[in-house]
Design a protein around this motif. Structure first.
Motif, mmCIF file in Angstrom:
data_model
loop_
_atom_site.group_PDB
_atom_site.id
_atom_site.type_symbol
_atom_site.label_atom_id
_atom_site.label_comp_id
_atom_site.label_asym_id
_atom_site.label_seq_id
_atom_site.Cartn_x
_atom_site.Cartn_y
_atom_site.Cartn_z
ATOM 1 N N ILE A 191 -3.950 5.923 3.311
ATOM 2 C CA ILE A 191 -3.417 5.040 2.356
ATOM 3 C C ILE A 191 -4.220 5.565 0.923
ATOM 4 N N GLU A 192 -3.308 5.856 -0.341
ATOM 5 C CA GLU A 192 -4.182 6.133 -1.237
ATOM 6 C C GLU A 192 -3.769 5.345 -2.653
ATOM 7 N N ASP A 193 -4.862 4.990 -3.506
ATOM 8 C CA ASP A 193 -4.447 4.232 -4.514
ATOM 9 C C ASP A 193 -3.905 2.820 -4.140
ATOM 10 N N PHE A 194 -4.420 2.132 -3.260
ATOM 11 C CA PHE A 194 -4.079 0.856 -2.976
ATOM 12 C C PHE A 194 -4.574 -0.228 -3.685
ATOM 13 N N ASP A 195 -3.652 -1.034 -3.980
ATOM 14 C CA ASP A 195 -3.979 -2.259 -4.698
ATOM 15 C C ASP A 195 -3.721 -3.506 -3.917
ATOM 16 N N GLY A 196 -4.624 -3.941 -3.212
ATOM 17 C CA GLY A 196 -4.523 -5.216 -2.247
ATOM 18 C C GLY A 196 -5.904 -5.723 -1.482
ATOM 19 N N THR A 197 -5.693 -6.212 -0.608
ATOM 20 C CA THR A 197 -6.798 -6.864 0.134
ATOM 21 C C THR A 197 -7.084 -5.854 1.513
ATOM 22 N N VAL A 198 -8.139 -5.622 1.995
ATOM 23 C CA VAL A 198 -8.435 -4.947 3.237
ATOM 24 C C VAL A 198 -9.532 -5.677 3.896
ATOM 25 N N SER A 207 -2.996 -6.110 2.916
ATOM 26 C CA SER A 207 -1.896 -6.201 2.251
ATOM 27 C C SER A 207 -1.747 -5.940 0.998
ATOM 28 N N GLY A 208 -0.801 -4.861 0.399
ATOM 29 C CA GLY A 208 -0.783 -4.662 -0.896
ATOM 30 C C GLY A 208 0.289 -3.523 -1.342
ATOM 31 N N VAL A 209 -0.077 -2.864 -2.101
ATOM 32 C CA VAL A 209 0.767 -1.886 -2.840
ATOM 33 C C VAL A 209 0.003 -0.309 -2.818
#
Length: 491
Positions: free
Chosen positions: A255-262, A289-291
């Motif tokens: 997953i690349e350039d992920f904007d969210g929580t891990v 969870s994110g984009v």
């Protein structure tokens, strides 16, 4: 007869005397006739200032492209010309008052006890100042050496502008190596998803998690490896996927350039490597969870050998928070081992991988011209880890990294050096997992062939191990953070 000869000699002498007198009279008349407003200028007038001029020229201690001159003499000095060294080592003589490369502060005239400074465009070096009287004042070599010692040798970074797999393509010699035929494996992965700009959420078990920051956006890049269990799922663009049904043997999720929580193990994940299975012998729970700008999922539901591309084994991201992204080759999935056991296994399944083709990076933005340069000094900051508890008893001394000069015409190295397993295994701890960043410098000699032959610096990363019984079965993590170069000119 003698009387006639004597008379003739006297006559010739008298005639010569008369002729000389005429010449002298003409010269005196011309001198007397000079107009009074055009006196003869004495040659000593310029010589009076010549010995009184004294400039001390030195590089500015605060700016790399500024040179200054202190007038320590007793007369006003006018700087007429600048002698500078261009970036390609050509010597140029420029007018001080007007040129497009260097500018002189406060004009070209410097009073006794005052300082004049010259600012030049990047890459140009002031060598000498030439005054109106013709004197040449040069930079003191010892001062220049001291300055260079203080600021160090400027290196030009090569591994720049890399934030994701897509941006890494600018350096990969053959993009096809990311797709197929580059990695031999005991458990073949097939691509299940490849999608861009998508909402994603998941709850799944993972054996290895790598979290890095995309320095360009501040968002996250992830590589997650493991074996899906019952109840593991991922939802992409609103569609839920039962991972236990499609990835019950193995998966790799990028997953690349992920904007969210891990979250890893119930804790918000910071950048770094999470070696869940290596340290504990079990997988950890990953929730996110994110984009995502890009998501690729590779899966295996049966154990069958085969080959595939490097994409699921390649990671880009800043792991240590210093703003520089690491480029990783990752073949590790699950466990560690020694000379009597297979290293990367889980239960009765083997997850061994070996590179058939290396991850090769070619830095074409910096041509190395064989006519101009004799050496290239390469500096690399990196880290290394492998899964072998027995080190040299478990594995032969094979090449893990190759660095050299690459000929684009023959698609081969003309000069190269290596880092081998025995060298690199000293810099890591297997279990518990630990790595140390190390710096390595290499001197590459440029062959003198033909006129202006161009080479490029190239780096290759390998996993040279698959399995030979319980030996030669190490799996690796190799990370490059910095690659810099200094070129040495030919004498």
């Amino acid at each position: 007869m003698p009387t006639r000869r004597a008379s003739r000699g006297v006559g010739e002498a008298v005639a010569a005397l008369i002729g000389l007198s005429v010449v002298v009279l003409v010269a005196l008349f011309a001198l007397i006739s000079l107009p009074p407003h055009a006196p003869i200028k004495p040659a000593t007038e310029r010589l009076v200032a010549y010995p009184s001029e004294r400039l001390v020229v030195y590089p500015s201690p605060t700016s790399s492209n500024v040179w200054c001159a202190d007038n320590v003499g007793s007369t006003v000095v006018r700087v007429e010309y600048l002698k500078v060294l261009a970036p390609d080592f050509r010597e140029l003589v420029l007018r001080a008052s007007r040129n497009g490369i260097c500018s002189v502060s406060s004009g070209p005239v410097v009073e006794p006890g005052s300082t004049l400074c010259v600012m030049c465009s990047e890459g140009y070096t002031v060598v000498s100042l030439i005054t109106s009287s013709g004197r040449v004042f040069s930079v003191d070599p010892s001062i220049y050496v001291l300055r260079q010692t203080a600021i160090g040798v400027p290196m030009e970074p090569l591994l720049v502008g890399v934030y994701s797999t897509a941006s890494l393509l600018q350096f990969i010699s053959d993009p096809g190596t990311l797709v197929e035929g580059s990695v031999q494996t005991y458990t073949t992965l097939t691509q299940y998803l490849n999608i861009s700009n998508v909402d994603v959420s998941s709850s799944l078990r993972a054996s290895l998690v790598i979290v890095g920051v995309n320095p360009a956006s501040g968002r996250l890049n992830l590589l997650i490896a493991g074996k899906a269990l019952s109840g593991d799922s991922i939802t992409v663009a609103g569609s839920a996927i039962n991972l236990g049904a499609v990835a019950g043997v193995r998966y790799r999720l990028k997953i690349e350039d992920f904007d969210g929580t891990v979250m890893v193990g119930g804790v918000n994940a910071a950048p770094g490597v999470y070696p869940c299975y290596v340290n504990s012998g079990t997988q950890c729970l990953v929730s996110l969870s994110g984009v995502a700008a890009r998501l690729t999922l590779y899966v295996a539901n049966t154990s069958s050998p085969g080959s595939l591309g490097l994409d699921p084994y390649t990671f880009v991201g800043d792991l240590d928070g210093n703003g520089a992204a690491e480029t990783l080759l990752v073949t590790q999935d699950f466990g560690v081992g020694d000379k009597s056991t297979v290293n990367d296994r889980e239960s009765d399944k083997l997850y061994l991988d070996q590179t058939l083709k290396p991850l090769r990076l070619i830095f074409t933005q910096k041509p190395v011209n064989s006519s101009k340069y004799a050496t290239a000094v390469l500096s690399i900051k990196m880290f290394y880890w492998d899964s072998s508890l027995d080190d040299i008893e478990d594995n032969d001394n094979r090449v893990v990294m190759r660095v050299g000069l690459y000929d684009p015409d023959t698609e081969s190295f003309v000069y190269s050096v290596y880092l081998s397993y025995y060298e690199l295994c000293r810099y890591r701890g297997v279990r518990p997992f630990s790595v140390s960043y190390i710096a390595k410098d290499f001197i590459l000699y440029v062959p003198l062939e033909g006129q202006g032959k161009v080479y490029y610096v190239a780096i290759e990363l390998y996993d040279p191990f698959l399995a030979e019984g319980g030996r030669n079965d190490a799996e690796v993590l190799i990370g490059l953070e910095y690659v810099g170069i200094v070129l040495g000119v030919r004498p």
